[in-house]
Design a protein around this motif. Structure first.
Motif, PDB file in Angstrom:
ATOM      1  N   SER A 126       0.843  -1.195   0.000  1.00 35.54           N
ATOM      2  CA  SER A 126       0.000   0.000   0.000  1.00 35.54           C
ATOM      3  C   SER A 126       0.877   1.244   0.000  1.00 35.54           C
ATOM      4  O   SER A 126       2.077   1.181   0.299  1.00 35.54           O
ATOM      5  CB  SER A 126      -0.935   0.003   1.212  1.00 35.54           C
ATOM      6  N   PHE A 127       0.270   2.388  -0.338  1.00 32.09           N
ATOM      7  CA  PHE A 127       0.996   3.655  -0.325  1.00 32.09           C
ATOM      8  C   PHE A 127      -0.007   4.787  -0.128  1.00 32.09           C
ATOM      9  O   PHE A 127      -1.219   4.610  -0.328  1.00 32.09           O
ATOM     10  CB  PHE A 127       1.788   3.858  -1.619  1.00 32.09           C
ATOM     11  N   ALA A 128       0.474   5.938   0.268  1.00 32.80           N
ATOM     12  CA  ALA A 128      -0.361   7.122   0.423  1.00 32.80           C
ATOM     13  C   ALA A 128      -0.514   7.796  -0.930  1.00 32.80           C
ATOM     14  O   ALA A 128       0.487   8.049  -1.630  1.00 32.80           O
ATOM     15  CB  ALA A 128       0.257   8.082   1.432  1.00 32.80           C
ATOM     16  N   SER A 129      -1.745   8.097  -1.317  1.00 29.58           N
ATOM     17  CA  SER A 129      -1.992   8.617  -2.657  1.00 29.58           C
ATOM     18  C   SER A 129      -1.295   9.950  -2.906  1.00 29.58           C
ATOM     19  O   SER A 129      -0.877  10.244  -4.030  1.00 29.58           O
ATOM     20  CB  SER A 129      -3.496   8.766  -2.888  1.00 29.58           C
ATOM     21  N   ASP A 130      -1.155  10.779  -1.858  1.00 34.72           N
ATOM     22  CA  ASP A 130      -0.538  12.090  -2.057  1.00 34.72           C
ATOM     23  C   ASP A 130       0.985  12.022  -2.131  1.00 34.72           C
ATOM     24  O   ASP A 130       1.643  13.006  -2.489  1.00 34.72           O
ATOM     25  CB  ASP A 130      -0.967  13.057  -0.943  1.00 34.72           C
ATOM     26  N   ALA A 131       1.559  10.863  -1.808  1.00 29.04           N
ATOM     27  CA  ALA A 131       3.012  10.704  -1.852  1.00 29.04           C
ATOM     28  C   ALA A 131       3.478   9.778  -2.970  1.00 29.04           C
ATOM     29  O   ALA A 131       4.631   9.843  -3.402  1.00 29.04           O
ATOM     30  CB  ALA A 131       3.516  10.172  -0.509  1.00 29.04           C
ATOM     31  N   SER A 144       5.447   1.360  -9.894  1.00 30.45           N
ATOM     32  CA  SER A 144       5.757   2.620  -9.230  1.00 30.45           C
ATOM     33  C   SER A 144       4.684   3.654  -9.569  1.00 30.45           C
ATOM     34  O   SER A 144       4.302   3.805 -10.736  1.00 30.45           O
ATOM     35  CB  SER A 144       7.131   3.141  -9.668  1.00 30.45           C
ATOM     36  N   PHE A 145       4.212   4.355  -8.535  1.00 32.28           N
ATOM     37  CA  PHE A 145       3.130   5.311  -8.672  1.00 32.28           C
ATOM     38  C   PHE A 145       3.619   6.722  -8.383  1.00 32.28           C
ATOM     39  O   PHE A 145       4.382   6.949  -7.429  1.00 32.28           O
ATOM     40  CB  PHE A 145       1.996   4.977  -7.697  1.00 32.28           C
ATOM     41  N   GLU A 146       3.155   7.693  -9.180  1.00 33.95           N
ATOM     42  CA  GLU A 146       3.447   9.098  -8.920  1.00 33.95           C
ATOM     43  C   GLU A 146       2.506   9.634  -7.853  1.00 33.95           C
ATOM     44  O   GLU A 146       1.402   9.106  -7.645  1.00 33.95           O
ATOM     45  CB  GLU A 146       3.283   9.922 -10.200  1.00 33.95           C
ATOM     46  N   SER A 220      -3.192  10.889 -16.736  1.00 32.14           N
ATOM     47  CA  SER A 220      -2.148  11.866 -17.026  1.00 32.14           C
ATOM     48  C   SER A 220      -0.856  11.576 -16.276  1.00 32.14           C
ATOM     49  O   SER A 220       0.189  12.147 -16.586  1.00 32.14           O
ATOM     50  CB  SER A 220      -2.644  13.273 -16.685  1.00 32.14           C
ATOM     51  N   LYS A 221      -0.937  10.723 -15.258  1.00 30.36           N
ATOM     52  CA  LYS A 221       0.242  10.336 -14.488  1.00 30.36           C
ATOM     53  C   LYS A 221       0.351   8.812 -14.498  1.00 30.36           C
ATOM     54  O   LYS A 221      -0.128   8.129 -13.601  1.00 30.36           O
ATOM     55  CB  LYS A 221       0.140  10.855 -13.053  1.00 30.36           C
ATOM     56  N   PRO A 222       0.987   8.254 -15.538  1.00 32.12           N
ATOM     57  CA  PRO A 222       1.036   6.793 -15.672  1.00 32.12           C
ATOM     58  C   PRO A 222       1.896   6.142 -14.601  1.00 32.12           C
ATOM     59  O   PRO A 222       2.780   6.767 -14.016  1.00 32.12           O
ATOM     60  CB  PRO A 222       1.641   6.594 -17.059  1.00 32.12           C
ATOM     61  N   ALA A 223       1.622   4.876 -14.365  1.00 36.53           N
ATOM     62  CA  ALA A 223       2.440   4.065 -13.464  1.00 36.53           C
ATOM     63  C   ALA A 223       3.523   3.364 -14.280  1.00 36.53           C
ATOM     64  O   ALA A 223       3.318   3.014 -15.446  1.00 36.53           O
ATOM     65  CB  ALA A 223       1.583   3.043 -12.742  1.00 36.53           C
ATOM     66  N   ALA A 270       1.858   2.464 -17.872  1.00 34.91           N
ATOM     67  CA  ALA A 270       0.431   2.128 -17.926  1.00 34.91           C
ATOM     68  C   ALA A 270      -0.384   3.347 -17.512  1.00 34.91           C
ATOM     69  O   ALA A 270      -0.164   3.917 -16.443  1.00 34.91           O
ATOM     70  CB  ALA A 270       0.117   0.957 -17.005  1.00 34.91           C
ATOM     71  N   SER A 271      -1.360   3.733 -18.360  1.00 33.83           N
ATOM     72  CA  SER A 271      -2.213   4.881 -18.063  1.00 33.83           C
ATOM     73  C   SER A 271      -3.482   4.491 -17.319  1.00 33.83           C
ATOM     74  O   SER A 271      -4.222   5.346 -16.842  1.00 33.83           O
ATOM     75  CB  SER A 271      -2.589   5.592 -19.368  1.00 33.83           C
TER      76      SER A 271
END
Length: 582
Positions: A126-131, A144-146, A220-223, A270-271
């Motif tokens: 899991s991760f924090a969406s804002d980070a 990896s997520f932006e 707009s922010k792909p993984a 991946a979009s």
């Protein structure tokens, strides 16, 4: 006998060596991609299994505008449904699993058979969406997520909070790859042409919010997805490869750019999330043959396997004949192939070389000599632990690698199915008492002259030896060591009953403290995780210890109480356990 996997003929493409360069313009002139939707009316029957090859009961099956549910044996049937003839598509959904599906070319008026194996969802992290964050996929690869890249899938509004990730890497070189992957390996490239696909790695990713809501990427922010390249494919894997997402409406893959090789990984952007695939495309031709028995009647539901004739380690795939005895699909152009027909007991009935083909081919009628079926019957009188006929339950039967689930009604087991061979042998039988949430121990049964008379079987917890069983509201869980990790662990101050899956999607914890004499036990902190959702115990939990052994022996007991869900709902819980003291 080596097990051969069962899937549509198109999937022969899945392991094809790259005999055509991977550039998008190198695979020649192909028919247009999304062909005009020619509709056809067909019927579909099939079976749904889990990753342990056990039947999945109660799964929802969708085809066109019709639905069905799988039975105890994972079987289903949908009759007279209108589908796209070029890409007939059936989808399966079941809580706790990623969705499964199959795509095939439908033949008007026929009943097509499909086999689908579901992948259990896991907890990849899991991760924090804002980070944002980096997630390691448990069985290989990473995502990896932006920061700020997550939205609510339904409302499309930005999501703020914890993002839970389920992810699974599909290794294209494992035996069951063609059963667990969705659809078939056919896609529409960036030039709007249909092509066959050879997979060099596939991954499925799902995102869930803190309240269980479905999440997606903003677009707009792909993984960034990293796919391991299997050792057997590292020598032939190209430097760049087409990147594809699965469309679970059309049942076909869609090219969305390219992935790049770095070392022994492919990296792609991946979009959005569904199944993603690194594939090399190639030209396809239509193939058809009609199988008939020695009596001239169609051979129904038999498996036909194709593999390259000039490469023993090369591609392989299979499909079932329909009710007209027809096997049809799309195969690589320009390759010599070996076609083998297998009977219902996986016995080889026919083998011959075909091809190469540069255009659509119909081999016409092929005669297959079919042996007589061998049917085995299991009978028994099944009682619950009180000695009364078991009213609601089933028996899991295993014989010579074949598994069936037989219903038990009013204490009677009487179930027959086709087995492999007719020699006397042994079978394993395990009874589940659904009404009392009890699983019995495994019984060994003698099969003599294709009959297994089990006599009288009483189903009690004591048969299990070790277990942790509980019901929370409508949720039931059963954990049986050593297959499941569970035990009573001891610290300096207290004991605790504990179970957790490796991916932590399911867990159980109940703490209790014995007095100095070991006769009075005070329950303490408790919690339950079900599919990554946490429930906290509301004290006091009622606990009764019925067996209290020393280290290495057993502790048994019963418990009841209430749990609080994350949404503050209060749920009743009761259960029992007998576990080894660690």
């Amino acid at each position: 006998m080596k097990k051969t996997r069962l899937l549509p003929l198109l999937l022969l493409a899945s392991l094809v060596s790259i005999y055509i360069a991977c550039q998008r313009d190198d695979y020649g002139s192909l028919p247009s991609g999304p062909n005009p939707a020619e509709k056809t009316q067909i019927s579909i029957s099939g079976r749904v299994l889990d990753d342990e090859n056990l039947p999945v009961n109660g799964a929802l099956v969708k085809a066109g505008n019709l639905t069905a549910n799988t039975d105890l044996n994972g079987n289903f049937q949908i009759k007279n449904v209108t589908l796209d003839a070029n890409a007939s598509f059936v989808k399966v959904e079941k809580a706790g699993f990623f969705s499964g599906s199959r795509t095939f070319k439908g033949t008007k008026g026929s009943t097509h058979y499909v086999s689908i194996q579901l992948i259990k969802k896991n907890d990849a992290g899991s991760f924090a969406s804002d980070a944002g964050g980096d997630i390691t996929v448990p069985n290989g690869g990473s995502v990896s997520f932006e920061a700020g890249s997550i939205i609510d899938a339904q409302t499309k509004s930005p999501y703020t909070g914890t993002v839970s990730v389920s992810a699974f890497w599909l290794n294209p070189t494992v035996d069951n790859f063609l059963e667990i992957m969705p659809g078939e390996l056919r896609g529409v490239d960036e030039n709007d042409k249909q092509v066959g696909l050879q997979s060099f790695g596939m991954m499925v990713v799902e995102l869930t919010g803190a309240s269980g809501e479905k999440l997606q990427l903003t677009g707009s922010k792909p993984a960034t997805m990293k796919f391991p390249i299997a050792p057997a494919q590292q020598a032939s894997a190209p430097a760049t490869i087409a990147f594809w997402s699965f469309n679970d409406t059309t049942g076909l893959w869609k090219q969305e750019g390219m992935a790049t090789r770095q070392g022994n990984e492919y990296i792609g952007k991946a979009s959005h999330f569904s199944f993603w695939n690194c594939d090399a495309p190639f030209t396809l031709v239509d193939f058809k043959a009609t199988l008939k028995g020695q009596d001239g009647n169609p051979v129904k539901g038999f498996r036909v396997v194709l593999k390259t004739a000039d490469d023993e380690t090369g591609p392989t795939a299979s499909s079932y004949t329909d009710t007209a005895g027809v096997v049809a699909g799309l195969i690589p152009a320009g390759r010599r192939l070996k076609m083998t027909v297998f009977g219902k007991c996986n016995d080889e009935l026919l083998s011959q070389e075909i091809g190469p083909f540069s255009a659509a081919t119909d081999l016409g009628n092929i005669t297959v000599n079919i042996p007589a079926d061998s049917k085995v019957t299991f009978t028994g009188e099944i009682l619950n632990c009180s000695g009364s006929p078991l009213q609601n339950g089933f028996a899991d039967i295993g014989i010579q690698g074949k598994f069936e689930r037989a219903p038990i009604v009013n204490g009677v087991l009487n179930y027959s199915f086709i087995r492999c061979g007719s020699n006397d042998t042994k079978a394993s039988v395990r009874i589940t008492d659904i009404g009392n949430s009890i699983i019995g121990g495994i019984k060994e049964a003698d099969v003599i002259a294709n009959v297994a008379s089990l006599g009288e079987i009483t189903v009690c917890e004591e048969d299990l030896g070790e277990y942790l069983i509980y019901t929370m509201d409508t949720i039931s869980r059963q954990f049986l060591p050593p297959a499941d990790t569970a035990g009573v662990y001891t610290s300096e101050l207290y004991h605790y009953v504990y179970h957790a899956k490796r991916d932590t999607s399911d867990a159980f914890y109940l703490q209790f403290t014995p007095d100095a004499s070991g006769t009075v036990f005070t329950p303490g902190y408790s919690y339950v995780y079900v599919r990554k959702i946490m429930y906290l115990g509301i004290e006091p939990i009622t606990l009764q210890i019925t067996e209290y052994g020393a280290q290495g022996e057993y502790i048994a007991g019963k418990f009841s109480g209430k749990m609080r869900a994350e949404n503050n709902a209060i749920l009743p819980i009761n259960g029992r356990f007998r576990l080894k003291r660690m």
